[in-house]
Design a protein around this motif. Structure first.
Motif, short mmCIF file in Angstrom:
data_model
loop_
_atom_site.label_atom_id
_atom_site.label_comp_id
_atom_site.label_asym_id
_atom_site.label_seq_id
_atom_site.Cartn_x
_atom_site.Cartn_y
_atom_site.Cartn_z
N PRO A 1 0.81 -1.23 0.00
CA PRO A 1 0.00 0.00 0.00
C PRO A 1 0.84 1.27 0.00
O PRO A 1 0.46 2.26 -0.63
N ALA A 2 2.01 1.20 0.70
CA ALA A 2 2.85 2.41 0.75
C ALA A 2 3.51 2.68 -0.59
O ALA A 2 3.69 3.84 -0.99
N ILE A 3 3.89 1.60 -1.30
CA ILE A 3 4.51 1.80 -2.62
C ILE A 3 3.49 2.41 -3.58
O ILE A 3 3.76 3.41 -4.26
N VAL A 4 2.28 1.81 -3.60
CA VAL A 4 1.23 2.36 -4.45
C VAL A 4 0.95 3.81 -4.06
O VAL A 4 0.85 4.70 -4.92
N GLY A 5 0.87 4.06 -2.76
CA GLY A 5 0.59 5.42 -2.28
C GLY A 5 1.66 6.40 -2.73
O GLY A 5 1.36 7.48 -3.24
N THR A 6 2.93 6.01 -2.56
CA THR A 6 4.02 6.90 -2.97
C THR A 6 3.91 7.25 -4.45
O THR A 6 3.99 8.42 -4.84
N GLY B 1 10.60 11.56 -1.47
CA GLY B 1 11.17 11.27 -0.17
C GLY B 1 10.65 12.13 0.96
O GLY B 1 11.04 11.97 2.11
N GLU B 2 9.76 13.09 0.64
CA GLU B 2 9.24 13.99 1.67
C GLU B 2 8.34 13.22 2.63
O GLU B 2 7.47 12.45 2.21
N THR B 3 8.53 13.46 3.90
CA THR B 3 7.84 12.67 4.90
C THR B 3 6.83 13.47 5.71
O THR B 3 5.66 13.10 5.83
N ALA B 4 7.30 14.59 6.26
CA ALA B 4 6.51 15.31 7.25
C ALA B 4 5.10 15.66 6.77
O ALA B 4 4.12 15.39 7.48
N PRO B 5 4.95 16.24 5.56
CA PRO B 5 3.59 16.61 5.15
C PRO B 5 2.70 15.38 4.97
O PRO B 5 1.51 15.42 5.30
N ILE B 6 3.29 14.27 4.50
CA ILE B 6 2.49 13.05 4.31
C ILE B 6 1.96 12.56 5.66
O ILE B 6 0.78 12.20 5.79
N VAL B 7 2.81 12.58 6.67
CA VAL B 7 2.41 12.12 8.00
C VAL B 7 1.24 12.95 8.50
O VAL B 7 0.31 12.45 9.12
N ILE B 8 1.29 14.25 8.20
CA ILE B 8 0.27 15.15 8.76
C ILE B 8 -1.04 15.14 8.01
O ILE B 8 -2.10 15.29 8.61
N VAL B 9 -1.01 14.97 6.67
CA VAL B 9 -2.26 15.20 5.93
C VAL B 9 -2.88 13.97 5.26
O VAL B 9 -4.01 14.06 4.78
N THR B 10 -2.17 12.82 5.18
CA THR B 10 -2.79 11.71 4.45
C THR B 10 -3.42 10.66 5.36
O THR B 10 -4.08 9.75 4.88
N GLY B 11 -3.20 10.76 6.67
CA GLY B 11 -3.74 9.74 7.55
C GLY B 11 -2.93 8.47 7.42
O GLY B 11 -1.75 8.50 7.07
N ILE B 12 -3.57 7.31 7.67
CA ILE B 12 -2.83 6.05 7.60
C ILE B 12 -3.76 4.92 7.16
O ILE B 12 -4.93 4.91 7.52
N VAL B 13 -3.27 4.04 6.30
CA VAL B 13 -4.03 2.84 5.93
C VAL B 13 -3.07 1.64 5.94
O VAL B 13 -1.86 1.80 5.88
N PHE B 14 -3.65 0.47 6.00
CA PHE B 14 -2.83 -0.75 6.00
C PHE B 14 -3.07 -1.59 4.76
O PHE B 14 -2.39 -2.56 4.50
N SER B 15 -4.12 -1.22 3.99
CA SER B 15 -4.33 -1.92 2.72
C SER B 15 -4.40 -0.88 1.61
O SER B 15 -4.67 0.30 1.85
N THR B 16 -4.15 -1.34 0.40
CA THR B 16 -3.99 -0.41 -0.73
C THR B 16 -5.25 0.41 -0.98
O THR B 16 -6.36 -0.13 -1.03
N ASP C 1 -10.60 9.79 -1.92
CA ASP C 1 -11.46 9.27 -0.88
C ASP C 1 -10.67 8.36 0.04
O ASP C 1 -10.03 7.41 -0.41
N GLY C 2 -10.72 8.62 1.28
CA GLY C 2 -10.09 7.75 2.26
C GLY C 2 -8.62 8.07 2.47
O GLY C 2 -7.96 8.67 1.63
N SER C 3 -8.13 7.63 3.64
CA SER C 3 -6.73 7.88 3.99
C SER C 3 -5.81 7.14 3.04
O SER C 3 -6.23 6.27 2.29
N ASN C 4 -4.54 7.48 3.11
CA ASN C 4 -3.55 6.83 2.28
C ASN C 4 -2.25 6.78 3.06
O ASN C 4 -2.16 7.30 4.18
N THR C 5 -1.24 6.20 2.47
CA THR C 5 0.07 6.18 3.12
C THR C 5 1.14 6.16 2.06
O THR C 5 0.85 5.99 0.87
N ALA C 6 2.39 6.37 2.48
CA ALA C 6 3.49 6.38 1.53
C ALA C 6 4.73 5.84 2.21
O ALA C 6 4.79 5.75 3.45
N LEU C 7 5.72 5.47 1.42
CA LEU C 7 6.93 4.85 1.97
C LEU C 7 7.61 5.70 3.05
O LEU C 7 7.93 5.17 4.12
#
Lengths: 295, 305, 330
Positions: free
Chosen positions: B87-92, B229-244, B250-256
């Protein structure tokens, strides 16, 4: 306008210029031209060009005759290129440049408010000092002007015609898809000429087109100019007096003068048939320049 | 200076000046050697951490790398061991891709304004200066900005919010690098096109831009690599998911990078392993972009000659 | 070839074609709009963050920047949000980073521009490019899992050496773990090195070859040439580079958040854990609400203001130095 402090000579005051060509209105069909039938395509009347507050060229008046080659010669800084660029409004691109007086093309002032510089340049093409093909294929270089001017269909024919007209077709017909930058300097310049004539302009301005070329390439371009003059009106700026003598029908001699405030301005000294300028110039300064006695 | 003024040389032909290395005073020689040694040491000081980081990431990352790792969902407990990072690879890729779609065209047009229209006008100089300043705005601040002006407004975390934040970070970089490339396009080409009766917009789009396109692409790809490679904004605005989640809107996402950050702060071996694997994946993605950018830039340089 | 057909009508129309002018104008307005986006975004950042942080500024007043206590959930009484400890942490970690990175960067830049043989030059540039390409979170990961555990023993050794010595004994105090101001500073140093190096390279590159040749022709050693011809020309540029590096170090978030230790601490002991403004935001943002969130955004406002000011000053210095160089050459 104060009287210009010029050395003793025929030019005594701005803007009068020593001109031995028919003086009774240049807009008349020329009587005294080599082929006897040339009409005036463009006319300059008291044209001055300023860059900001600096007056680069003052008071230029001369005609450009149809199907004739008009050469502009003179020392560096005499304003000949500046005048050339004012003929198709390329000066517009320089911030602060301003043209006064009138430049007419078929009787229309090309600096009039309702005139579109794009339309002017479409009819009055230009070939530059340094060959400047686009970083595209030979074909696309020539087709570029046709495409932007919305000429559709039979693009191939137009391209071939233009390349033939520029005496380049035989050399490139098998490699039309290669980059225009892969050609030699002389070929590049002929490609630029092909690009210009592809849109079928009326007048072609050439700004020292051979100064970056070797003698063989230069003579090819000179032959080409002669051929082109059968169909186009050509104005050429050149440093090379022999070139002017060889190719042109008319010659305008410019010089740089220092005025009463010690500022240099370009001035048109003399405009006449080339044969007369080189054999029997009307002005001492012209004679000095062409005989190499110019300071 | 005449030769008579030189002090007599020792042990050489009479009157011939001493040109051996020994003629230089001891102090000057030592200073020169110490300085040159320090300069080499400085390079070494940069090479060592770089080498250690890359070696560790390769070493630890390769241990967990597998097809499963690249595909599988992220375990929803940090304690659990095993793959993966799918999910993080797809998200990135999605988040960075969307950011590029927004930032690159806008940045290129901004550069066109600066180089073709604004030039040295006061407004253009201001924009140029502010683009440089914007390059220095910390990514965490950009994250807060998007959180306030997008996440709070639409009311949920989305991958698109991450794209917006990354786009804001990329924009000034793309503008400035594209402007540099446009500036390299010789003026003769613009004049040739205008002398054929082309309008300015046409000249820019059909002559100037194509002439600069490889340089612009190269600069843009570097900006993409940075953004990935940017991390901080992703942590703050995309939320978190464990599946792709392939829907950016729509819905939270995640990145590497966010996964590396979250897993690195955990004391559990499984989480740390996944962090190393994610780091390896991220570095491969970033280096790929960088290499492609280099290749394009080099080809451009050759064509110019 | 029939070029005679190309004879124009006696009065060709030179009037603008329909649409042509409009397209030109539309295009120039569109590009202007995209350019203005930069100014718009910067203005929006300022407005939105200040507005969101306002409740915290109002509640804490001036104490927001003078209070060292940051306690969102006190056992009794109202929460206290004092950013002083974090501002201190930001300052101290950035300072450590610059103290290390500036000499190293100048050295590398000199190596690339003045010393390196052709072959090595390319490699050195690649090293710097790679250093810049590695995402900061990867440095953070390496820092927290590999570097920090190794450094604890080193820190203890340093402490033993300096214990009892005034000032130094305090600065190099007890080390409880590898996550502290010092480690954060070291990681930051690695990360700001590429940016300082690349600007120094540009600056050194503008030194006229004639000046360098003149120095060498007078019999200067290479180092004397660098001191006499390169440095005097580059002072402004180096200052600008250092300030840009400072801006980057202050804003770096993730790597610092991983290695700084995460405690609210204002201590002269570099081996104690602490926190920085940027790191606190990312660590605590997820669990915050209300005034707590506002206080964290307030840290962002302070950070934004400081980095913008530093960058503005740095750009000015770099530009002025460049202009002087150009003037000097002409």
């Amino acid at each position: 306008m104060p009287t210009a402090n010029t050395p003793a000579g025929t030019v005594t005051s701005h803007p009068s210029v020593s001109v031995s060509a028919p003086s009774a209105g240049w807009n008349d069909a020329g009587v005294d031209t080599p082929d006897g039938a040339a009409t005036t395509v463009m006319n300059l009347a008291d044209v001055s060009v300023h860059y900001g507050s600096y007056e680069a060229v003052r008071g230029t008046s001369m005609p450009i005759r149809q199907n004739q080659i008009t050469a502009m010669i003179g020392p560096s800084g005499c304003g000949k290129s500046t005048i050339l660029r004012s003929l198709n409004r390329m000066n517009d691109l320089i911030a602060g440049a301003r043209v006064t007086g009138s430049v007419t093309y078929h009787g229309q002032d090309i600096y009039a408010k309702d005139v579109d510089p794009i339309q002017v340049r479409r009819r009055i093409g230009m070939v530059f000092q340094k060959p400047n093909p686009f970083p595209k294929s030979i074909y696309d270089n020539v087709a570029y002007g046709l495409r932007i001017n919305g000429i559709k269909g039979k693009l191939d024919d137009h391209v071939e015609e233009a390349l033939t007209g520029a005496a380049l077709w035989d050399e490139v017909k098998d490699k039309l898809k290669t980059s225009g930058l892969a050609l030699s300097g002389g070929q590049q310049q002929r490609l630029c000429i092909a690009r210009t004539i592809a849109v079928k302009p009326d007048v072609i301005l050439m700004d020292e087109p051979c100064s970056a070329l070797d003698p063989i390439a230069t003579s090819k371009i000179e032959d080409l100019m002669y051929e082109l003059s059968k169909s186009y009106t050509i104005v050429i700026v050149t440093h090379n007096m022999q070139q002017a003598a060889r190719v042109s029908h008319y010659t305008a001699f410019f010089t740089a003068e220092v005025d009463e405030k010690q500022v240099r301005h370009g001035r048109l000294v003399e405009f006449d048939q080339t044969s007369r300028i080189f054999t029997n110039p009307g002005d001492k300064r012209t004679e000095d320049y062409i005989t190499g006695r110019f300071g | 200076m005449t030769t008579t003024a030189t002090p007599p040389a020792t042990g050489r032909g009479q009157g011939a000046p001493d040109l051996s290395r020994g003629a230089l005073s001891m102090r000057r020689r030592v200073v020169n050697h110490v300085a040159s040694g320090s300069i080499h040491l400085a390079l070494l000081l940069a090479v060592i951490p770089l080498g250690l980081v890359i070696w560790t990431v390769l070493n630890r990352g390769a241990g967990v790398m597998s097809l499963d790792f690249l595909n599988a969902d992220i375990p929803n407990s940090y304690r659990r061991e095993g793959p993966g990072m799918g999910p993080a690879i797809v998200g990135t890729l999605l988040i960075t891709g969307m950011a590029s779609l927004m930032a690159i065209p806008l940045g290129v047009f901004g550069a066109i304004y600066l180089n073709e229209y604004g030039k040295q006008k006061p407004l253009a100089r201001t924009i140029r200066l502010m683009a440089d300043v914007m390059t220095g705005v910390p990514s965490i601040v950009m994250g807060l900005f998007i959180y306030i002006s997008w996440v709070l407004v639409v009311g949920r975390f989305t991958g698109f919010a991450g794209s917006l934040a990354l786009a804001c970070l990329m924009l000034p970089v793309v503008i400035r690098s594209s402007e540099e490339m446009l500036r390299l396009v010789p003026d003769e080409l613009r004049q040739a096109s205008l002398a054929l009766g082309a309008r300015k917009w046409r000249t820019i789009l059909t002559v100037v831009l194509p002439a600069a396109i490889s340089g612009i692409t190269s600069g843009a790809l570097l900006a993409v690599a940075r953004a990935a490679g940017e991390t901080a904004p992703i942590v703050i605005v995309t939320g978190i998911v464990f599946s792709t989640n392939t829907n950016l809107f729509d819905g939270s996402n995640t990145a590497l990078p966010a996964q590396i950050f979250r897993n690195a702060s955990q004391p559990f071996v499984g989480a740390q392993d996944r962090a190393w694997g994610a780091a390896l994946t991220l570095i491969v993605i970033v280096v790929l972009f960088t290499i492609v950018s280099r290749v394009i830039a080099n080809r451009f340089a050759l064509k110019e000659r | 070839m029939t070029l005679t057909e190309n004879k124009p009508e006696t009065r060709p129309s030179l009037a603008p074609q329909k649409g042509g002018l409009l397209a030109d104008r539309a295009f120039s307005w569109w590009t202007l709009g995209t350019g203005l986006l930069v100014l718009g975004i910067l203005a929006l950042i300022l407005i939105t963050t200040v507005r969101e942080a306002w409740p915290a500024f109002v509640e804490m007043g001036f104490r927001y920047v003078t209070e060292r206590t940051w306690d969102p959930n006190p056992a009794e009484g109202a929460p206290i949000f004092g950013a002083l400890s974090f501002m201190y942490g930001t300052a101290v970690t950035s300072l450590i980073a610059l103290l290390i990175a500036v000499p190293v960067s100048i050295g590398i830049a000199l190596f690339i521009t003045e010393l390196a043989p052709r072959r090595l030059r390319g490699s050195a540039i690649t090293v710097i490019d790679l250093l810049a390409a590695v995402p900061s979170v990867v440095f953070g990961l390496w820092g927290v899992l590999v570097l920090a555990p190794i450094l604890v023993d080193f820190y203890r050794g340093v402490h033993d050496v300096f214990s009892g010595v005034p000032v130094l004994g305090t600065i190099f105090g007890e080390a409880a773990s590898g996550r502290n101001f010092m480690t954060a500073g070291l990681i930051l140093a690695i990360m700001v090195t590429p940016i300082i190096t690349s600007i120094c390279r540009e600056v050194f590159g503008t030194v006229p070859q004639a000046d360098k040749d003149a120095a060498l022709a007078l019999g200067a050693t290479r180092w004397e040439m660098i001191r006499g011809a390169v440095f005097p020309h580059s002072f402004g540029g180096i200052t600008g580079a250092v300030m840009l590096g400072l801006g980057r170090a202050m804003g770096e978030t993730i790597a610092v958040a991983l290695v700084v230790g995460g405690s609210t601490n204002l201590s002269a002991n570099l081996f104690e854990p602490g926190n920085t403004m940027a790191a606190v935001i990312v660590q605590q943002f997820g669990e915050s609400t209300g005034t707590y969130t506002a206080a964290l955004i307030g840290l962002g406002v302070v950070l934004f203001g400081m980095t913008v000011l530093i960058n503005l000053a740095a750009q000015r210095i770099v530009r002025r130095a460049e202009a002087r160089m150009r003037g000097g050459v002409a």
